[in-house]
Design a protein around this motif. Structure first.
Motif, PDB file in Angstrom:
ATOM      1  N   THR A   1       0.834  -1.203   0.000  1.00  0.00           N
ATOM      2  CA  THR A   1       0.000   0.000   0.000  1.00  0.00           C
ATOM      3  C   THR A   1       0.867   1.251   0.000  1.00  0.00           C
ATOM      4  O   THR A   1       1.940   1.276   0.614  1.00  0.00           O
TER       5      THR A   1
ATOM      6  N   ARG B   1       0.421   5.155   1.149  1.00  0.00           N
ATOM      7  CA  ARG B   1      -0.459   6.025   1.942  1.00  0.00           C
ATOM      8  C   ARG B   1       0.016   7.469   1.846  1.00  0.00           C
ATOM      9  O   ARG B   1       1.194   7.756   2.001  1.00  0.00           O
TER      10      ARG B   1
ATOM     11  N   ASP C   1      -5.218   5.650   1.122  1.00  0.00           N
ATOM     12  CA  ASP C   1      -4.492   4.399   0.929  1.00  0.00           C
ATOM     13  C   ASP C   1      -4.786   3.865  -0.463  1.00  0.00           C
ATOM     14  O   ASP C   1      -5.955   3.700  -0.840  1.00  0.00           O
TER      15      ASP C   1
ATOM     16  N   THR D   1      -3.802   0.658  -2.985  1.00  0.00           N
ATOM     17  CA  THR D   1      -3.162  -0.656  -3.070  1.00  0.00           C
ATOM     18  C   THR D   1      -2.320  -0.730  -4.340  1.00  0.00           C
ATOM     19  O   THR D   1      -2.850  -0.660  -5.455  1.00  0.00           O
TER      20      THR D   1
END
Length: 239
Positions: A56, A58, A72, A74
């Motif tokens: 991830t 962020r 967030d 992926t």
């Protein structure tokens, strides 16, 4: 300019480099507009002897130890030892306008499958949000509470209802001072003058709190005024 921080690991370190819309993160302010989809590109440089498994990415903004926005995304990929990998992805901050506004410390970090940070880079985000966002409303709430604290302390002073003990009087004014410092920090952030940080927060909050504490401590009580008046009359009659 802020240098990219490193994350410690076996046999070396992991470095994160990032750019948003072609502008390197850490060079000037990171402008975030809710109406614009940004293109984020990250490069993870693995200087360790182990594979770094990124899951991830962020992007978050915080102030006063509170997180006001976080996104967030992926983006799973592995970074082999002693190598680098680059990935790009779009960021849609359409709801950012309701979360924050002004200058905020912003962090971009890569997180592994165990939800631990592999590496991060920090910068100052310039969020083009609304005054009525969560951050703006938080500042307005602090302003109202601070005004009420000052009003309560000053009304008690005017009505001569402050405690007789000096330390208790000082503590009565202290919350108003702390609130004044917080209002100053948030206002400078919203007005895009100074981003919140320990270097900026501590002097404002500590200075305002100390000034209010001293004001309460030095404010004379009714009994002290009465004793001073009696002593003055005694000296005058003695003469």
């Amino acid at each position: 300019m802020l240098a990219p921080p490193t994350a410690a690991a076996q046999g070396g370190s992991v470095l994160l480099e990032a750019d948003v819309d072609g502008r390197p993160v850490g060079v000037g302010n990171l402008v975030l507009r809710p109406a614009d989809t940004a293109k984020v590109s990250i490069t993870v440089r693995n200087g360790t002897d182990t594979v770094q498994r990124v899951k991830t990415v962020r992007i978050s903004g915080s102030a006063l130890a509170l997180t006001f926005f976080a996104y967030d995304t992926t983006v799973p990929f592995d970074v082999p030892p002693r190598s680098a990998e680059t990935r790009s992805f779009p960021l849609d901050p359409s709801d950012l306008g309701s979360q924050a506004t002004g200058l905020l410390p912003t962090t971009i970090e890569v997180i592994d499958v165990q939800r631990e940070t592999i590496a991060s880079v920090e910068t100052t985000g310039d969020v083009k949000g609304s005054l009525w966002s969560v951050y703006g409303a938080f500042g307005l709430g602090v302003l109202v509470l601070t005004a009420l604290s000052w009003a309560g302390a000053l009304i008690a002073l005017a009505r001569r209802r402050l405690p007789a003990n000096r330390w208790q009087r000082a503590m009565r004014f202290l919350p108003a001072g702390i609130g004044t410092g917080l209002v100053a920090v948030i206002s400078l952030s919203v007005l895009r003058l100074v981003a919140p940080s320990p270097a900026a927060e501590i002097p404002f909050i500590a200075g305002a709190a100390a000034a209010a504490f001293a004001l309460g401590y030095l404010t004379p009580h009714q009994e002290e005024r009465r004793r001073s008046s009696v002593d003055a009359d005694t000296v005058r009659f003695a003469r």
